[in-house]
Design an enzyme around this catalytic site. Sequence first.
Site, PDB file in Angstrom:
ATOM      1  N   LYS A 114       0.805  -1.219   0.000  1.00 49.83           N
ATOM      2  CA  LYS A 114       0.000   0.000   0.000  1.00 49.83           C
ATOM      3  C   LYS A 114       0.839   1.270   0.000  1.00 49.83           C
ATOM      4  CE  LYS A 114      -4.202  -1.893   2.101  1.00 49.83           C
ATOM      5  NZ  LYS A 114      -3.901  -3.286   1.821  1.00 49.83           N
ATOM      6  N   GLU A 162      -3.262   6.138   8.047  1.00 51.01           N
ATOM      7  CA  GLU A 162      -4.044   7.082   7.255  1.00 51.01           C
ATOM      8  C   GLU A 162      -4.960   7.891   8.164  1.00 51.01           C
ATOM      9  OE1 GLU A 162      -6.396   4.850   4.544  1.00 51.01           O
ATOM     10  OE2 GLU A 162      -4.792   4.587   3.079  1.00 51.01           O
ATOM     11  N   HIS A 211     -14.627  -3.574   8.761  1.00 51.24           N
ATOM     12  CA  HIS A 211     -13.921  -3.377   7.495  1.00 51.24           C
ATOM     13  C   HIS A 211     -14.166  -4.480   6.473  1.00 51.24           C
ATOM     14  CE1 HIS A 211     -11.906  -0.032   9.387  1.00 51.24           C
ATOM     15  NE2 HIS A 211     -11.450  -0.820  10.346  1.00 51.24           N
ATOM     16  N   ARG A 218      -7.206  -8.166  -8.889  1.00 54.22           N
ATOM     17  CA  ARG A 218      -7.922  -9.432  -9.076  1.00 54.22           C
ATOM     18  C   ARG A 218      -9.387  -9.117  -9.318  1.00 54.22           C
ATOM     19  NH1 ARG A 218     -10.617  -9.330  -4.290  1.00 54.22           N
ATOM     20  NH2 ARG A 218      -9.507  -8.566  -2.450  1.00 54.22           N
TER      21      ARG A 218
END
Length: 619
Positions: free
Chosen positions: A117, A201, A236, A298
């Site tokens: 990430k 973040e 999440h 994907r």
Amino acid sequence: MTIRSLLIANRGEIACRVIRTARRLGIRTVAVYSDADADALHVRMADAAVHVGPAPARESYLIGERIIAAAHAAGADAIHPGYGFLSENADFAQGVIDAGLTWVGPDPSSIRAMGLKDAAKARMIAAGVPVTPGYMGDDQGAERLANEAGRIGYPVLIKAVAGGGGKGMRRVDDAADFADALGSCRREAASSFGDDRVLIEKYILSPRHIEVQVFGDRHGHVVHLFERDCSLQRRHQKVIEEAPAPGMDEVTRAAVCAAAVKAARAVDYVGAGTIEFIADASNGLHPDRVWFMEMNTRLQVEHPVTEAITGQDLVEWQLRVAAGEPLPLTQEALSIHGHAIEARLYAEDPSRGFLPSVGTLEAFDLGDPAETGVRIDTGVEEGAVVSPFYDPMIAKLIAHGATREDARRDLADALSDAVIWPVRTNAGFLVEALEHADFVAGAVDTGMIAREGEALLPPDRPSEEALAAAAAELAGATFLPGFRLNAAPRRSATFLLDGAAVAIDFSEAPVADEAVDTQVLVTEGGQTWALAPFRGEGAAGGGAGDGAILSPMPGRIIAVEVTAGASVLSGQKLLTLEAMKMEHALTAPFDGVVAELNADTGAQVAEGTLLVRIAREEA
């Protein structure tokens, strides 16, 4: 089409879904299976099947060399990875290519570029794609990370650098909670991805999860197939997804989709991919309030909603692109038709904190798609065993209608009628979510489920009307207790509802012609209960109320937080159990002392095992 024989390196519903498209295209299919899946639906659907190891995924489905060997042994010339497992493993993709097989997925270099990430965000910044404020540095010291979180400003989100699928992710609202959240996140990241590095973040307070389906080929073409909204999430993990996104105007759609195409081009992307964005929806959707989060290299679990609104088969697109063909359609030829909503059906018990549920599906009926119009993607059927070794998602239901309300209503109706027993599912919870006023209005953000809490939990017992009808069926026409001369007959009795004794008055219910002497399944609002005759026996009591902490499912103990004899407070974490790819904290039911401790870190435990006993301290 040059692919003649395709091995699907996966299991469950995605394996079955790929098999269906491959069969339609005339491609031979090969399944792989572990010990736990020897009789699975995807194994029986395929033209051939190869055993790849024991039940745990790390000893079977996650061993790339074994999968490639299976492809050669079965005469396959291509491998489709599905999603999860090895689908975003660049080394596996390269191994497939080096073995002379066709890899149905993006180039390994693209997977690597977007797999971490922090590196992916740096690449997106260079490409001019807007990203969320945060820290992506190499210094992974706990003190540095805590300082960066303070600089960004709470709340923050800790995310595994190599993460995905909601794993290795923790929201932190206060500096005092940072260290514990970091430790838990790192453990989960190391277990799931073999990499405990994290990034931080800024946590958006009114977030919408917007993602864009992209596709590229080897002829220089990249297109988007519009956006999806995946904002309804729990821990999440996506629960309900839809396309297009509610409230999305054409200006914002154009900006977000253009950014997604730009992101895909930045890594020379080939095949199916999803660019995920987070939007600050505190004042609606706007082009300057949407930021790149990550790319999934994907096919996504929620791809059927995109298929529904575009009329395209994305697995067919994958196979054609892998075979070297150009994309089937240009951007100009793609358009949105109607609205689609997908619900993920999990084998889990909302009444027990969404703990995974395992066992044999003695009843499993999701309705007839030909009658309901609702698409069902599943990898199980009646009689199948839901094991503790894999993700608890057992099916997806997808409704497509001319309007969002049409799709919402059809999906809620189909879930309400679902009959599943004795494995518990979230079907009733999904019905409650679909019928919640905020969802009906399209006013959903990623915090809705956490905010609403128990308001979204389905009832813990059927309505009196449903119980009366079931009792009448169970008792039969000759059962008339309480009969008195010259008085209206009153029919009531005690029954067992899921093993607990309940008194039911069924005087007003139609009587059955014949008695049922075993049990009747009662289905209402997506929930299923078993009603049985009461013959004096009852369910045993016990559990946390008497201080006994039992393992709620088979799993592995990954952390023990207490010692024998230690004093504990109500709600204090005692240990952490890992099961079905998730961590579950077990806590003290009241203030007391640890009278008995039977838990060791790393130990495998069976459901119902006594792990800890808490005794109340004497006054």
